[in-house]
Design an enzyme around this catalytic site. Structure first.
Site, mmCIF file in Angstrom:
data_model
loop_
_atom_site.group_PDB
_atom_site.id
_atom_site.type_symbol
_atom_site.label_atom_id
_atom_site.label_comp_id
_atom_site.label_asym_id
_atom_site.label_seq_id
_atom_site.Cartn_x
_atom_site.Cartn_y
_atom_site.Cartn_z
ATOM 1 N N LYS A 111 0.833 -1.213 0.000
ATOM 2 C CA LYS A 111 0.000 0.000 0.000
ATOM 3 C C LYS A 111 0.862 1.256 0.000
ATOM 4 O O LYS A 111 0.526 2.250 -0.632
ATOM 5 C CB LYS A 111 -0.920 0.025 1.227
ATOM 6 C CG LYS A 111 -2.022 -0.989 1.169
ATOM 7 C CD LYS A 111 -3.098 -0.604 0.167
ATOM 8 C CE LYS A 111 -4.163 -1.672 0.099
ATOM 9 N NZ LYS A 111 -5.015 -1.638 -1.048
ATOM 10 N N LYS A 194 -2.775 -11.319 -9.097
ATOM 11 C CA LYS A 194 -4.125 -11.758 -8.743
ATOM 12 C C LYS A 194 -5.194 -10.848 -9.338
ATOM 13 O O LYS A 194 -4.907 -9.710 -9.716
ATOM 14 C CB LYS A 194 -4.258 -11.810 -7.225
ATOM 15 C CG LYS A 194 -4.221 -10.458 -6.563
ATOM 16 C CD LYS A 194 -4.754 -10.523 -5.146
ATOM 17 C CE LYS A 194 -4.770 -9.130 -4.534
ATOM 18 N NZ LYS A 194 -5.513 -8.989 -3.313
ATOM 19 N N LYS A 197 -9.563 -5.604 -6.931
ATOM 20 C CA LYS A 197 -10.220 -4.324 -7.212
ATOM 21 C C LYS A 197 -9.172 -3.271 -7.511
ATOM 22 O O LYS A 197 -9.277 -2.533 -8.481
ATOM 23 C CB LYS A 197 -11.047 -3.889 -6.012
ATOM 24 C CG LYS A 197 -12.295 -4.716 -5.845
ATOM 25 C CD LYS A 197 -12.876 -4.592 -4.442
ATOM 26 C CE LYS A 197 -13.670 -5.828 -4.112
ATOM 27 N NZ LYS A 197 -13.769 -6.074 -2.674
HETATM 28 P P1 TYM Z 1 -10.937 -8.153 0.232
HETATM 29 O O1 TYM Z 1 -12.137 -7.307 0.295
HETATM 30 O O2 TYM Z 1 -9.752 -7.665 -0.504
HETATM 31 O O3 TYM Z 1 -11.303 -9.565 -0.374
HETATM 32 C C1 TYM Z 1 -12.388 -10.304 0.157
HETATM 33 C C2 TYM Z 1 -12.120 -11.786 0.071
HETATM 34 O O4 TYM Z 1 -11.890 -12.172 -1.274
HETATM 35 C C3 TYM Z 1 -10.662 -12.862 -1.365
HETATM 36 N N1 TYM Z 1 -10.010 -12.520 -2.637
HETATM 37 C C4 TYM Z 1 -9.462 -13.435 -3.439
HETATM 38 N N2 TYM Z 1 -9.355 -14.772 -3.341
HETATM 39 C C5 TYM Z 1 -8.762 -15.419 -4.349
HETATM 40 N N3 TYM Z 1 -8.263 -14.814 -5.451
HETATM 41 C C6 TYM Z 1 -8.338 -13.475 -5.596
HETATM 42 N N4 TYM Z 1 -7.869 -12.892 -6.679
HETATM 43 C C7 TYM Z 1 -8.953 -12.715 -4.564
HETATM 44 N N5 TYM Z 1 -9.195 -11.399 -4.367
HETATM 45 C C8 TYM Z 1 -9.837 -11.296 -3.176
HETATM 46 C C9 TYM Z 1 -9.823 -12.373 -0.203
HETATM 47 O O5 TYM Z 1 -8.834 -13.308 0.134
HETATM 48 C C10 TYM Z 1 -10.873 -12.222 0.859
HETATM 49 O O6 TYM Z 1 -11.124 -13.449 1.470
HETATM 50 N N6 TYM Z 1 -8.989 -7.616 4.733
HETATM 51 C C11 TYM Z 1 -10.011 -8.301 4.005
HETATM 52 C C12 TYM Z 1 -11.412 -8.093 4.527
HETATM 53 C C13 TYM Z 1 -11.560 -8.398 5.968
HETATM 54 C C14 TYM Z 1 -11.613 -9.714 6.537
HETATM 55 C C15 TYM Z 1 -11.746 -9.506 7.931
HETATM 56 C C16 TYM Z 1 -11.542 -10.998 6.011
HETATM 57 C C17 TYM Z 1 -11.674 -7.509 6.969
HETATM 58 N N7 TYM Z 1 -11.784 -8.168 8.154
HETATM 59 C C18 TYM Z 1 -11.828 -10.586 8.806
HETATM 60 C C19 TYM Z 1 -11.619 -12.067 6.895
HETATM 61 C C20 TYM Z 1 -11.760 -11.862 8.279
HETATM 62 C C21 TYM Z 1 -9.957 -7.803 2.580
HETATM 63 O O7 TYM Z 1 -9.515 -6.713 2.292
HETATM 64 O O8 TYM Z 1 -10.517 -8.622 1.687
#
Ligand code: TYM
Length: 329
Positions: A111, A194, A197
């Protein structure tokens, strides 16, 4: 029955990575476990959304969760900012989270590189808030994609540190979970890395068929195999990785064999992949549209989820306050 927690940031619509990395497992887990699935709107503030964008995105993701198959009767679906308890636990955990270890996390370093003008303290303590989300409900399993592995490692560390500091076995140490298989990483179609967004390479559940077809047809490829059983280059591996999720095993086998015998035509592979993605997303898209227009249903789900989630959160916060030594006068 185990307790499961997982969340997704509302920064745009859900893409195939979110679905296959996380939501698909949420749907499977809700059958058997005590599940809390939430929309991580506090987390999304690190990128400074406008108030209108924030609310719109939360609503969209809630509709997408439901359209994809999350059942508010089986699991607790809620919005992170409806739980003030999470900010209290975050504050408390921050006292035992060290700046050095937070600065060393890969996502923070990424980041800092990606948004050098907005290196806010929320970014630094992002894993602490994430740990708070999870351990607030004393979860032991967290269905996430591969990119969240390090955040989960930090969550375990903070849970362990709390237990150790107060000499208690209070918080379980949460593990990332994918039904005994490796955590998934869905790639983008731009050659490497990957799907994400912030990577700007998402294919979305809500996307229109023609737009999906265009994206897939533009996917990066190579000049084609020239020798039998040649090693597959990353852009082509990526196409196969998505095909593995959305296509039938027969289709996957057909193109794998065509590749191995050097007879593959990438145009055919892409056309098939695009149709399979469209077939997969189109019914979800229809449901998203229907659910989004039902404001009353969305508010009911969010309110019901907040009540259920707060019940569990308040119990933990009460215990934690006692353990730490806060006493009422
Ligand atoms: P975020 O919003 O970036 O992504 C949400 C979920 O989607 C999965 N993901 C992917 N899995 C496989 N391949 C990809 N290309 C891919 N892109 C996204 C992420 O692994 C995630 O599971 N920090 C977290 C959100 C969060 C969270 C939590 C998750 C906040 N608190 C507590 C679990 C438990 C995040 O930014 O995910």
């Amino acid at each position: 029955m185990e307790t499961v927690v997982s969340g997704i940031r509302p920064t745009g619509n859900l893409h195939l990575g979110n679905y296959f990395g996380a939501v698909k497992n949420f749907i499977k887990m809700q059958q058997e476990h005590n599940c809390y699935f939430f929309i991580a709107d506090y987390h999304s503030l690190t990128t400074h959304p406008t108030p209108a964008d924030l609310h719109g995105s939360v609503k969209q993701v809630l509709a997408e969760y439901l359209a994809a198959g999350l059942d508010p009767e089986k699991s607790t679906l809620f919005i992170q900012s409806d739980l003030p308890e999470v900010s209290e636990l975050y504050l408390l955990l921050n006292m035992n989270a060290y700046v050095g270890e937070l600065e060393r996390t890969t996502s923070f370093k990424d980041k800092v590189r990606a948004q050098p003008d907005n290196v806010n303290a929320g970014l630094l303590t992002y894993p602490v808030l994430m740990a708070a989300d999870i351990i607030l409900h004393k979860a032991s399993k967290v269905p996430v994609g591969k990119d969240q592995e390090q955040n989960l490692e930090m969550a375990r560390k903070f849970a362990r540190r709390f237990n150790h500091m107060y000499n208690q076995e209070y918080f379980p140490e949460p593990v990332p979970f994918n039904f005994g298989e490796q955590l998934i990483k869905i790639p983008g179609l731009d050659g490497s890395g990957k799907m994400g967004k912030s990577e700007g390479n998402g294919i979305f559940l809500y996307e229109e068929a023609d737009s999906i077809r265009k994206k897939v047809m533009r996917a990066v490829t190579d000049s084609g195999p020239t020798a039998m059983n040649q090693e597959v280059s990353e852009p082509i591996q990526n196409l196969f990785a998505i095909m593995k999720q959305v296509s039938t095993p027969d289709t996957l086998l057909y193109f794998t064999e065509k590749y191995a015998s050097c007879e593959i035509r990438y145009g055919d592979l892409k056309k098939q992949l695009a149709e399979d993605i469209v077939n997969f997303t189109a019914p979800i898209r229809e449901k998203i549209i229907a659910i989004k227009s039902d404001e009353a249903y969305l508010s009911k789900v969010a309110r019901m989820g907040a009540i259920k989630a707060r019940e569990s959160a308040q119990k933990t916060i009460k215990d934690v306050r006692e353990i730490i030594g806060f006493k009422a006068f």
